[in-house]
Scaffold this motif. Structure first.
Motif, PDB file in Angstrom:
ATOM      1  N   ASP A 123      60.084  53.867  48.763  1.00  0.00           N
ATOM      2  CA  ASP A 123      58.940  53.567  47.912  1.00  0.00           C
ATOM      3  C   ASP A 123      59.022  54.509  46.726  1.00  0.00           C
ATOM      4  N   GLY A 124      58.422  54.087  45.649  1.00  0.00           N
ATOM      5  CA  GLY A 124      58.408  54.912  44.451  1.00  0.00           C
ATOM      6  C   GLY A 124      57.610  54.235  43.361  1.00  0.00           C
ATOM      7  N   THR A 125      57.794  54.724  42.171  1.00  0.00           N
ATOM      8  CA  THR A 125      57.133  54.112  41.034  1.00  0.00           C
ATOM      9  C   THR A 125      57.630  52.676  40.887  1.00  0.00           C
ATOM     10  N   ARG A 126      56.932  51.910  40.108  1.00  0.00           N
ATOM     11  CA  ARG A 126      57.340  50.513  39.894  1.00  0.00           C
ATOM     12  C   ARG A 126      58.778  50.444  39.362  1.00  0.00           C
ATOM     13  N   ALA A 127      59.091  51.303  38.402  1.00  0.00           N
ATOM     14  CA  ALA A 127      60.452  51.322  37.831  1.00  0.00           C
ATOM     15  C   ALA A 127      61.473  51.688  38.903  1.00  0.00           C
ATOM     16  N   PHE A 128      61.150  52.661  39.751  1.00  0.00           N
ATOM     17  CA  PHE A 128      62.075  53.053  40.813  1.00  0.00           C
ATOM     18  C   PHE A 128      62.331  51.894  41.761  1.00  0.00           C
ATOM     19  N   ARG A 129      61.268  51.177  42.150  1.00  0.00           N
ATOM     20  CA  ARG A 129      61.430  50.054  43.071  1.00  0.00           C
ATOM     21  C   ARG A 129      62.315  48.967  42.472  1.00  0.00           C
ATOM     22  N   VAL A 130      62.164  48.714  41.187  1.00  0.00           N
ATOM     23  CA  VAL A 130      63.014  47.711  40.517  1.00  0.00           C
ATOM     24  C   VAL A 130      64.468  48.157  40.540  1.00  0.00           C
ATOM     25  N   VAL A 131      64.711  49.404  40.188  1.00  0.00           N
ATOM     26  CA  VAL A 131      66.082  49.933  40.175  1.00  0.00           C
ATOM     27  C   VAL A 131      66.671  49.927  41.584  1.00  0.00           C
TER      28      VAL A 131
END
Length: 156
Positions: A123-131
């Motif tokens: 889990d992470g920030t939205r950008a992290f989840r996309v990456v």
């Protein structure tokens, strides 16, 4: 910069917002695979190409892992049930945007060998989840290559 991640338990493997599951069969028996995962932590450097440093810390219930590209992790083992499951969570990471991470290696007999099921849960920030989701193909390839290399190593 390293930062503290959220503490998660084994149940997180099934509930994480981003879960990636990879499966590969090996000719080595589950007991040998388990020993390589849980008892020979420095050996990870020899069979998992992305790992540049792996060592047990403390009483063996924690690990330090370094990856190619600069990733650094401090981990805590959350399940070690020979020869079925080995799992750990990441407590400290230098990856930007990550909030929680855990991995589980589940070993099931498959004939004379082993079916290895690796779950990568994050889990992470939205950008992290996309990456993270975009990295699925690369993670799968790294997993398959690592399992093949480990199988060859255990056959020696």
């Amino acid at each position: 910069m390293a930062h503290q991640l959220r503490e998660v338990g084994l149940d997180y493997i099934e509930t994480a917002p981003v879960r990636m599951v990879f499966v590969q069969e090996m000719s080595a028996p589950p007991e040998a695979v388990y020993r390589a995962l849980a008892e020979d932590v420095p050996g990870w450097e020899e069979w998992f190409a992305a790992v540049t440093l792996a060592r047990s810390t403390g009483d063996g219930s924690t690990r330090e892992i370094h990856l190619k590209g600069g990733g650094r992790f401090q981990e805590t083992v959350i399940a070690a049930k020979a020869p079925e499951v080995y799992a750990y969570r990441v407590d400290v990471a230098n990856a930007p945007g990550v909030r929680a991470m855990a991995e589980e290696w589940r070993l099931t007999p498959a004939g004379a060998g082993t079916q290895v099921r690796w779950t990568f849960a994050v889990d992470g920030t939205r950008a992290f989840r996309v990456v993270a989701k975009l990295g699925r193909a690369g993670l799968g390839r790294a997993f398959r290559d690592a399992v093949r290399t480990l199988d060859r190593r255990l056959a020696r």
